[in-house]
Design an enzyme around this catalytic site. Structure first.
Site, mmCIF file in Angstrom:
data_model
loop_
_atom_site.group_PDB
_atom_site.id
_atom_site.type_symbol
_atom_site.label_atom_id
_atom_site.label_comp_id
_atom_site.label_asym_id
_atom_site.label_seq_id
_atom_site.Cartn_x
_atom_site.Cartn_y
_atom_site.Cartn_z
ATOM 1 N N GLY A 18 -6.515 -10.889 -17.135
ATOM 2 C CA GLY A 18 -7.250 -11.614 -18.167
ATOM 3 C C GLY A 18 -7.787 -10.770 -19.303
ATOM 4 O O GLY A 18 -8.803 -11.127 -19.910
ATOM 5 N N LYS A 19 -7.109 -9.669 -19.632
ATOM 6 C CA LYS A 19 -7.553 -8.843 -20.759
ATOM 7 C C LYS A 19 -7.612 -9.641 -22.054
ATOM 8 O O LYS A 19 -8.549 -9.507 -22.840
ATOM 9 C CB LYS A 19 -6.598 -7.651 -20.961
ATOM 10 C CG LYS A 19 -6.591 -6.606 -19.900
ATOM 11 C CD LYS A 19 -5.770 -5.397 -20.310
ATOM 12 C CE LYS A 19 -4.368 -5.732 -20.797
ATOM 13 N NZ LYS A 19 -3.541 -6.428 -19.781
ATOM 14 N N VAL A 21 -7.968 -12.891 -22.522
ATOM 15 C CA VAL A 21 -9.058 -13.859 -22.501
ATOM 16 C C VAL A 21 -10.392 -13.172 -22.797
ATOM 17 O O VAL A 21 -11.189 -13.645 -23.614
ATOM 18 C CB VAL A 21 -9.106 -14.591 -21.143
ATOM 19 C CG1 VAL A 21 -10.375 -15.429 -21.015
ATOM 20 C CG2 VAL A 21 -7.868 -15.469 -20.972
ATOM 21 N N LYS A 41 -3.795 -6.001 -31.042
ATOM 22 C CA LYS A 41 -2.893 -5.666 -29.928
ATOM 23 C C LYS A 41 -1.860 -4.722 -30.526
ATOM 24 O O LYS A 41 -0.878 -5.155 -31.128
ATOM 25 C CB LYS A 41 -2.235 -6.939 -29.390
ATOM 26 C CG LYS A 41 -1.279 -6.733 -28.236
ATOM 27 C CD LYS A 41 -1.980 -6.860 -26.914
ATOM 28 C CE LYS A 41 -0.963 -6.808 -25.760
ATOM 29 N NZ LYS A 41 -1.611 -7.005 -24.451
ATOM 30 N N SER A 45 4.746 -6.390 -25.599
ATOM 31 C CA SER A 45 6.066 -6.672 -25.035
ATOM 32 C C SER A 45 5.970 -8.046 -24.393
ATOM 33 O O SER A 45 4.904 -8.456 -23.935
ATOM 34 C CB SER A 45 6.467 -5.603 -24.018
ATOM 35 O OG SER A 45 5.460 -5.415 -23.041
ATOM 36 N N ASP A 58 -0.670 -13.056 -27.224
ATOM 37 C CA ASP A 58 -2.017 -12.512 -27.031
ATOM 38 C C ASP A 58 -2.783 -12.497 -28.343
ATOM 39 O O ASP A 58 -3.918 -12.989 -28.435
ATOM 40 C CB ASP A 58 -1.938 -11.094 -26.452
ATOM 41 C CG ASP A 58 -1.376 -11.071 -25.045
ATOM 42 O OD1 ASP A 58 -1.163 -12.151 -24.467
ATOM 43 O OD2 ASP A 58 -1.143 -9.961 -24.523
ATOM 44 N N ALA A 121 -1.884 -2.623 -23.138
ATOM 45 C CA ALA A 121 -0.782 -3.332 -22.481
ATOM 46 C C ALA A 121 -0.838 -2.997 -20.995
ATOM 47 O O ALA A 121 -0.664 -1.843 -20.612
ATOM 48 C CB ALA A 121 0.557 -2.902 -23.079
ATOM 49 N N MET A 212 -13.671 -18.888 -14.390
ATOM 50 C CA MET A 212 -12.507 -19.535 -14.987
ATOM 51 C C MET A 212 -12.982 -20.483 -16.078
ATOM 52 O O MET A 212 -14.028 -21.116 -15.955
ATOM 53 C CB MET A 212 -11.730 -20.319 -13.926
ATOM 54 C CG MET A 212 -11.123 -19.457 -12.828
ATOM 55 S SD MET A 212 -9.574 -18.658 -13.319
ATOM 56 C CE MET A 212 -8.455 -20.041 -13.310
ATOM 57 N N VAL A 213 -12.209 -20.586 -17.150
ATOM 58 C CA VAL A 213 -12.570 -21.446 -18.273
ATOM 59 C C VAL A 213 -11.781 -22.743 -18.168
ATOM 60 O O VAL A 213 -10.550 -22.736 -18.207
ATOM 61 C CB VAL A 213 -12.272 -20.759 -19.616
ATOM 62 C CG1 VAL A 213 -12.710 -21.650 -20.777
ATOM 63 C CG2 VAL A 213 -12.958 -19.404 -19.689
#
Length: 250
Positions: A18-19, A21, A41, A45, A58, A121, A212-213
């Site tokens: 979850g980076k 998010v 970012k 990839s 992302d 990444a 969690m969303v």
């Protein structure tokens, strides 16, 4: 070259923790409080084709969460299609990668903003340019403190402590750890005890236990952030993070 320390490098203990998010949520929380922040970012990839353009889902999600328009060259200067480690994806596509391009882009962006969030990444040991040049090398060259995103369940102690230990061995300052996808209502013994053990064993503060969303989707043509920004504000100690970064932007 020593970079200006006006950013934060966000890594994970593994892929899928979850980076993106957390990066997007922090970006939204910072911008909501008036900070001129941006997220980038440097290399993606697993890019997807949309209207004949290869885009980073992302980086696109950053715009879905905030008021930032998706500008591929700004938020994600390098995008590769194979969903593999960047060094492998680049070799398959015949693309030559180098750290200097990523560093130059970071310098340009960070000069225009108070705070730049840099999403890595995968984890620190993911091969970025070659097997000898990893995500950790990029973080070191950017001279940025690290925020580690971890999962909550069994096994996370080992993964998180190893990530922090390696980061410190490379001379990186670890600003904090955020445990993502944490169930505050139905957590088991491992989930309840892991945060305290990780904090004690690493000497790094747990800055948040993010649940969690509901309704959140990162992938697809119409990503949905749900109430991500509010959850970050409620469950992450953003003030402590900023103090750790020595930024007085409240």
């Amino acid at each position: 070259m020593v970079m200006h320390n006006n950013g934060l490098f966000i890594t994970g203990t593994d892929t899928g923790v979850g980076k993106t998010v957390i990066t997007a949520g922090l970006l939204g929380a910072l911008r909501r409080r008036g900070t001129n922040a941006i997220a980038i970012k440097p290399i993606q990839s697993g890019g997807i084709l949309r209207e004949n353009q290869l885009i980073s889902e992302d980086a696109y999600f950053y715009g879905a969460v905030t008021d930032l328009p998706y500008t591929s060259r700004e938020l994600n200067p390098i995008c590769l299609q194979p969903s593999l480690a960047p060094a492998v994806a680049a070799e398959i596509e015949g693309v030559t990668l180098n750290l200097e391009t990523m560093l130059d882009h970071f310098l340009k962006i960070s000069a225009e903003h108070q705070l730049t969030l840099v999403e890595g990444a995968g984890g620190l040991m993911v091969p970025l340019v070659s097997t000898g040049v990893t995500v950790a090398d990029l973080a070191v060259r950017m001279n940025l403190p690290l925020l580690v995103v971890a999962r909550p369940n069994l096994g996370t102690i080992n993964h998180t402590c190893l990530t922090v230990a390696y980061a410190k061995a490379r001379g990186l300052k670890v600003a904090g750890i955020i445990i993502n996808m944490y169930d505050h209502h139905n957590s088991g013994v491992a989930e309840r005890t892991n945060p305290g053990l990780i904090e004690t064993m690493t000497g790094v503060p747990i800055l948040g236990l993010v649940p969690m969303v509901e309704g959140l989707t990162v992938e697809g043509e119409n990503p949905q952030p749900g109430d991500l920004i509010t959850l970050i504000e409620n469950y992450v100690d953003v003030d402590q993070l900023l103090k750790t970064l020595n930024h007085e932007i409240f």
